[in-house]
Motif scaffolding. Structure first.
Motif, mmCIF file in Angstrom:
data_model
loop_
_atom_site.group_PDB
_atom_site.id
_atom_site.type_symbol
_atom_site.label_atom_id
_atom_site.label_comp_id
_atom_site.label_asym_id
_atom_site.label_seq_id
_atom_site.Cartn_x
_atom_site.Cartn_y
_atom_site.Cartn_z
ATOM 1 N N MET B 1 0.849 -1.198 0.000
ATOM 2 C CA MET B 1 0.000 0.000 0.000
ATOM 3 C C MET B 1 0.881 1.243 0.000
ATOM 4 O O MET B 1 2.008 1.215 0.492
ATOM 5 N N SER B 2 0.328 2.292 -0.493
ATOM 6 C CA SER B 2 1.113 3.522 -0.603
ATOM 7 C C SER B 2 0.962 4.361 0.669
ATOM 8 O O SER B 2 -0.145 4.577 1.146
ATOM 9 N N ALA B 3 2.106 4.820 1.166
ATOM 10 C CA ALA B 3 2.070 5.612 2.393
ATOM 11 C C ALA B 3 1.429 6.979 2.160
ATOM 12 O O ALA B 3 0.935 7.618 3.074
ATOM 13 N N SER B 4 1.460 7.438 0.891
ATOM 14 C CA SER B 4 0.928 8.762 0.609
ATOM 15 C C SER B 4 -0.597 8.745 0.546
ATOM 16 O O SER B 4 -1.245 9.770 0.672
ATOM 17 N N GLN B 5 -1.192 7.575 0.306
ATOM 18 C CA GLN B 5 -2.645 7.492 0.230
ATOM 19 C C GLN B 5 -3.260 7.609 1.612
ATOM 20 O O GLN B 5 -2.661 7.194 2.596
ATOM 21 N N SER B 6 -4.477 8.172 1.631
ATOM 22 C CA SER B 6 -5.156 8.297 2.915
ATOM 23 C C SER B 6 -6.334 7.318 2.981
ATOM 24 O O SER B 6 -6.952 7.022 1.961
ATOM 25 N N ALA B 7 -6.605 6.846 4.186
ATOM 26 C CA ALA B 7 -7.711 5.894 4.348
ATOM 27 C C ALA B 7 -9.060 6.591 4.346
ATOM 28 O O ALA B 7 -10.083 5.967 4.121
ATOM 29 N N VAL B 8 -9.038 7.895 4.625
ATOM 30 C CA VAL B 8 -10.296 8.643 4.693
ATOM 31 C C VAL B 8 -10.247 9.844 3.752
ATOM 32 O O VAL B 8 -9.175 10.261 3.323
ATOM 33 N N ARG B 9 -11.434 10.409 3.458
ATOM 34 C CA ARG B 9 -11.505 11.505 2.480
ATOM 35 C C ARG B 9 -11.280 12.873 3.129
ATOM 36 O O ARG B 9 -10.929 13.822 2.469
#
Lengths: 250, 247
Positions: B1-9
């Protein structure tokens, strides 16, 4: 503009993080099922459950036992088999949002496990105390035992096993080995079922009456402590969820 | 998984997710702790808790706080020491009381027809509140064990006194002197009837006359201190996040 519209549509179509319908269903299914079981006990405990040599005992209680054995083995096989068969083989490469969604689904399993544990360890176990202090047993398969030992305990074992299997097959958090306390929380209460062997052996050889604080029952106590393994699972989950939300909550 | 992605909007969604987890955790913890605590309690102190004719001045007062302080100590060791939540003991005891009351009503009364005023559970709330308050104010496990554990034992009898007192008044029945609780027991004979298993007021604590309950409570508080220490460390172990590695 078109791309934005597509994106909004995709968001709207996306599965919710927490499937509330599944959550309500998970709790309701146990409550409705056990309400029916309790009704069955109330009706057929007194009318057909007092004498294990009577033909009606065979009809209403032994047949209940045989049916539940078959259903439990089938349910465990199908449920655990399904969770294992549909496991995610690329679990370490899921997106953070998908991981969060799976944590929510995992918590639906944990909620279900907590309800199953409640009915097994609390409701039907203490119920056994009042039944056997009132009706002296003449068999190991009394109406109370048919429900407590051979229904409510297998049900929470199946639920706990499913929860553990879900975590192990779908969540990155649980990929590095096996969580010690998750095993304790699932295997410990499971061991209460084999401990029934000691209980029945003791009641058969030493005394047929019920005295709940008798040392014969301490095996149940020891394995009941294992429910505290849920504290370890709680800590692991809090760490994992905090890691996912930390950036956004800062 | 990418560390830059967020789990929430958004931050608002993150807060909502966090609160939702709080409720799921509280519900799950409540019922799992309830299950473990209840099975432990009913099989180590249960008979003293089931029936009013077991609720005497000696063993009831001695045994129940000792076996009852276990899970509150364990739950506190995680909820306070990891999350600074000052209600570990109260949550555990509320769970136990919930499980007991549901059972006494639907099963002891609803299935085997014992009246509720013969089978109501003992009250642990005063001791649980004291445990939580001492831990919150002192932030000290040792002080909570010593003062809280002692208080847990000492407060048990006074905490239950208003409930049990009406059943401890003396009555004369067929020329015999007994308490109302005894009389209830004679009318509802069980395999655990105290006379049948010969556990009624035996021992020399009678020597102290009216002081049976205070002496029992004090001894119970002393043992509760030790049990608190022990279960605090049990709780710490159960709260471990360790993983076993496959060989």
């Amino acid at each position: 503009m078109a791309a934005t519209t597509e994106s909004v549509k995709a968001d709207a179509a996306e599965a919710p993080l927490l499937n509330k319908r599944n959550l309500v269903f998970a709790v309701a299914i146990y409550c409705v099922f056990y309400a029916w079981v309790r009704w069955y006990e109330g009706v057929y405990g007194w009318s057909a459950g007092l004498d294990s040599f009577a033909p009606e005992f065979e009809t209403y209680w032994m047949n209940f036992l045989y049916i539940e054995f078959v259903l439990e083995v089938s349910t465990a096989g199908i449920l655990w088999g399904y969770i294992w068969k549909t496991r995610d083989r690329k679990v370490m490469s899921i997106t953070p949002r998908e991981e969060l969604r799976r944590h929510f689904t995992h918590w639906i399993w944990l909620v279900a496990y907590s309800v199953a544990i409640y009915f097994g360890a609390s409701y039907f176990t203490e119920q056994d105390g009042t039944w056997h202090q009132t009706i002296v047993r003449d068999t190991d398969f009394t109406p109370s035992h048919v429900i407590e030992f051979y229904l409510s305990y297998p049900v929470y074992i199946i639920t706990g096993g499913a929860s553990l299997l879900y975590a192990k097959t779908r969540l990155p958090t649980y990929q590095n080995g096996m969580s010690l306390q998750y095993m304790v929380a699932v295997v410990g209460p499971f061991m209460i079922l084999p401990n029934v062997g000691l209980n029945e052996w003791g009641h058969t050889f030493w005394f047929m009456e019920e005295l709940f604080v008798a040392p014969l029952h301490y095996g149940f106590v020891f394995f009941g402590w294992a429910a505290l393994g849920a504290l370890g699972v709680l800590n692991i989950e809090c760490q994992a969820i905090a890691k996912l939300l930390k950036k956004d909550l800062a | 998984m990418s560390a830059s992605q967020s789990a929430v909007r958004s931050r608002a969604e993150a807060v909502k997710v966090s609160r939702t987890f709080d409720w799921l955790i509280l519900f799950t913890l409540f019922f799992v702790i309830l299950g473990g605590y209840h099975v432990h309690f009913m099989l180590t102190g249960g008979d003293w808790d089931f029936w009013t004719d077991w609720k005497d001045r000696r063993l009831w007062v001695t045994v129940l706080p000792i076996v009852g302080i276990t899970f509150p100590a364990a739950v506190q060791s995680v909820l306070w020491w990891r999350y600074r939540l000052p209600f570990g003991a109260v949550v555990a005891v509320l769970g136990l009381l919930f499980g007991e009351w549901v059972n006494r009503y639907f099963n002891f009364w609803g299935w085997t027809y014992f009246p509720v005023n013969f089978v109501f559970p003992s009250n642990f709330m005063p001791g649980a509140i004291v445990l939580d308050v001492i831990l919150m104010l002192s932030n000290s496990m040792q002080l909570t064990a010593v003062l809280g554990g002692l208080g847990y034992g000492l407060l048990f009898y006074p905490g239950n006194w208003p409930i049990i007192a009406p059943l401890h008044v003396p009555v004369e029945y067929n020329g015999m002197m007994m308490t109302l609780a005894d009389l209830q027991g004679y009318h509802y004979v069980r395999t655990g009837t105290p006379e049948y298993i010969r556990m009624v007021e035996k021992g020399t604590l009678r020597t102290f006359g009216k002081d049976v309950a205070p002496v029992s409570a004090f001894f119970s508080g002393f043992v509760s201190i030790i049990i608190y220490f022990l279960w605090h460390f049990f709780g710490k172990w159960f709260g471990s996040t360790a993983f076993t590695q496959s060989t």
